[in-house]
Enzyme design. Structure first.
Site, mmCIF file in Angstrom:
data_model
loop_
_atom_site.group_PDB
_atom_site.id
_atom_site.type_symbol
_atom_site.label_atom_id
_atom_site.label_comp_id
_atom_site.label_asym_id
_atom_site.label_seq_id
_atom_site.Cartn_x
_atom_site.Cartn_y
_atom_site.Cartn_z
ATOM 1 N N GLY A 12 3.394 4.474 -0.130
ATOM 2 C CA GLY A 12 2.595 3.559 -0.684
ATOM 3 C C GLY A 12 0.955 3.909 -0.829
ATOM 4 O O GLY A 12 0.021 2.895 -1.113
ATOM 5 N N ASN A 14 -0.263 4.979 -3.625
ATOM 6 C CA ASN A 14 -0.862 4.547 -4.825
ATOM 7 C C ASN A 14 -1.112 3.030 -4.816
ATOM 8 O O ASN A 14 -2.060 2.279 -5.051
ATOM 9 C CB ASN A 14 0.426 4.587 -6.060
ATOM 10 C CG ASN A 14 0.087 6.121 -6.510
ATOM 11 O OD1 ASN A 14 -0.973 6.383 -7.213
ATOM 12 N ND2 ASN A 14 1.079 6.855 -6.317
ATOM 13 N N MET A 90 11.800 3.465 -6.378
ATOM 14 C CA MET A 90 12.794 4.407 -6.658
ATOM 15 C C MET A 90 14.129 3.781 -7.061
ATOM 16 O O MET A 90 15.168 3.936 -6.565
ATOM 17 C CB MET A 90 13.084 5.335 -5.325
ATOM 18 C CG MET A 90 11.636 6.027 -5.129
ATOM 19 S SD MET A 90 10.972 6.843 -6.486
ATOM 20 C CE MET A 90 11.883 8.343 -6.684
ATOM 21 N N ASN A 107 4.204 2.234 -15.005
ATOM 22 C CA ASN A 107 4.970 3.291 -13.986
ATOM 23 C C ASN A 107 3.972 4.358 -13.754
ATOM 24 O O ASN A 107 3.398 4.856 -15.084
ATOM 25 C CB ASN A 107 6.353 3.568 -14.417
ATOM 26 C CG ASN A 107 7.146 4.352 -13.416
ATOM 27 O OD1 ASN A 107 6.822 4.261 -12.108
ATOM 28 N ND2 ASN A 107 7.639 5.320 -14.125
ATOM 29 N N HIS A 109 4.484 8.403 -12.855
ATOM 30 C CA HIS A 109 5.969 9.605 -12.696
ATOM 31 C C HIS A 109 5.156 10.826 -12.484
ATOM 32 O O HIS A 109 4.166 11.289 -13.339
ATOM 33 C CB HIS A 109 6.733 9.411 -13.872
ATOM 34 C CG HIS A 109 7.663 10.265 -13.831
ATOM 35 N ND1 HIS A 109 8.995 10.287 -13.089
ATOM 36 C CD2 HIS A 109 7.780 11.643 -14.180
ATOM 37 C CE1 HIS A 109 9.817 11.340 -13.162
ATOM 38 N NE2 HIS A 109 9.222 12.221 -13.841
HETATM 39 C C1 GAR Z 1 4.398 8.867 -6.688
HETATM 40 O O1 GAR Z 1 4.060 10.220 -6.547
HETATM 41 C C2 GAR Z 1 4.906 8.699 -7.663
HETATM 42 O O2 GAR Z 1 4.677 9.164 -8.803
HETATM 43 C C3 GAR Z 1 6.396 8.758 -7.559
HETATM 44 O O3 GAR Z 1 6.852 8.490 -6.210
HETATM 45 C C4 GAR Z 1 5.265 8.626 -5.618
HETATM 46 C C5 GAR Z 1 5.259 7.353 -4.544
HETATM 47 O O4 GAR Z 1 4.268 7.748 -3.744
HETATM 48 N N1 GAR Z 1 7.113 7.769 -8.356
HETATM 49 C C6 GAR Z 1 8.390 8.485 -8.912
HETATM 50 O O5 GAR Z 1 8.841 9.681 -8.505
HETATM 51 C C7 GAR Z 1 9.030 7.454 -9.841
HETATM 52 N N2 GAR Z 1 10.022 8.139 -10.594
HETATM 53 P P1 GAR Z 1 3.604 6.500 -3.089
HETATM 54 O O6 GAR Z 1 4.419 5.754 -2.369
HETATM 55 O O7 GAR Z 1 2.775 7.411 -1.775
HETATM 56 O O8 GAR Z 1 2.453 5.778 -3.894
#
Ligand code: GAR
Length: 210
Positions: A12, A14, A90, A107, A109
């Site tokens: 979390g 982001n 995910m 999203n 990525h």
């Molecule tokens: C982020 O780095 C995002 O880019 C990635 O998951 C992470 C979540 O981090 N997303 C993916 O891989 C989607 N295919 P967070 O929970 O610390 O925000």
């Protein structure tokens, strides 16, 4: 003020950047709900601390993917959400979910799309000997990691980098660019039309640069 839902599965970071940007007024919107498909996601604690309503939807509760997505979509529509922000969620969304929020799902990525859609993007970039890696904010369409690109951030990859160093470098950029893009959407400056992203009425190039 637009009503925002953030969908998460883990850490979390982001989500936290978005919470902070709403609190400081940089995003003219309110996060009205956080949805997780993982009861252990640390992001749920972040939502709790920020006083944001949060709900967990577990895949095992539903007979198939689609019924889970419809339960989430029903909940988000009850919450009158204007924007669905995927922040490390995910789970691949089913077409019906995407149709219900068409043009209103973003999203992030961790790759320079169209390079490396899917999983393990960091390891794939390192294994390929790439000198740069990065992250992409894009609108979501029915193909995985293929919707219109809004903004990308690039970072260098050095020969002696560990996996964690590259992840940390990319994540430092994610928490900068995601709030910026959500702020644009909240101000009505960013739209999806005919599968193309527009900022201030100008079509964005496929690499995310105006
Ligand atoms: C982020 O780095 C995002 O880019 C990635 O998951 C992470 C979540 O981090 N997303 C993916 O891989 C989607 N295919 P967070 O929970 O610390 O925000």
């Amino acid at each position: 003020m637009i009503r925002i839902a953030v969908l998460i599965s883990g850490e979390g970071s982001n989500l936290q950047a978005l919470i902070d940007a709403c609190a400081s007024g940089r995003i003219k919107g309110n996060i009205v709900s956080v949805v997780s498909n993982n009861a252990q996601a640390y992001g749920l604690q972040r939502a709790q601390q920020a006083g944001i309503e949060h709900r967990t939807f577990l895949r095992k509760t539903y007979t198939d993917n689609q019924s889970m997505d419809m339960a989430v979509a029903d909940y988000l529509q009850q919450q009158q959400v204007d924007l669905v922000v995927l922040a490390g969620y995910m789970k691949i969304l089913t077409p019906l979910f995407i149709q219900r929020f068409n043009g209103k799902i973003l999203n992030i990525h961790p790759s320079l799309l169209p390079k490396y859609p899917g999983l393990n993007t960091y390891q794939r970039a390192i294994d390929a000997g790439d000198g740069e890696h990065g992250t992409t904010v894009h609108f979501v369409n029915e193909e995985v990691d293929a919707g219109a690109i809004v903004l990308q951030a690039k970072v260098p990859v050095f020969a002696d980098d560990s996996l964690d160093e590259v992840i940390e470098r990319v994540k430092a950029q994610e928490v900068r660019i995601y709030p910026l893009v959500v702020a644009w959407f909240a101000q009505g400056r960013l739209q999806l039309r005919d599968e193309k992203a527009y900022l201030d009425g100008q079509q964005l190039a496929t690499n995310g640069y105006a």
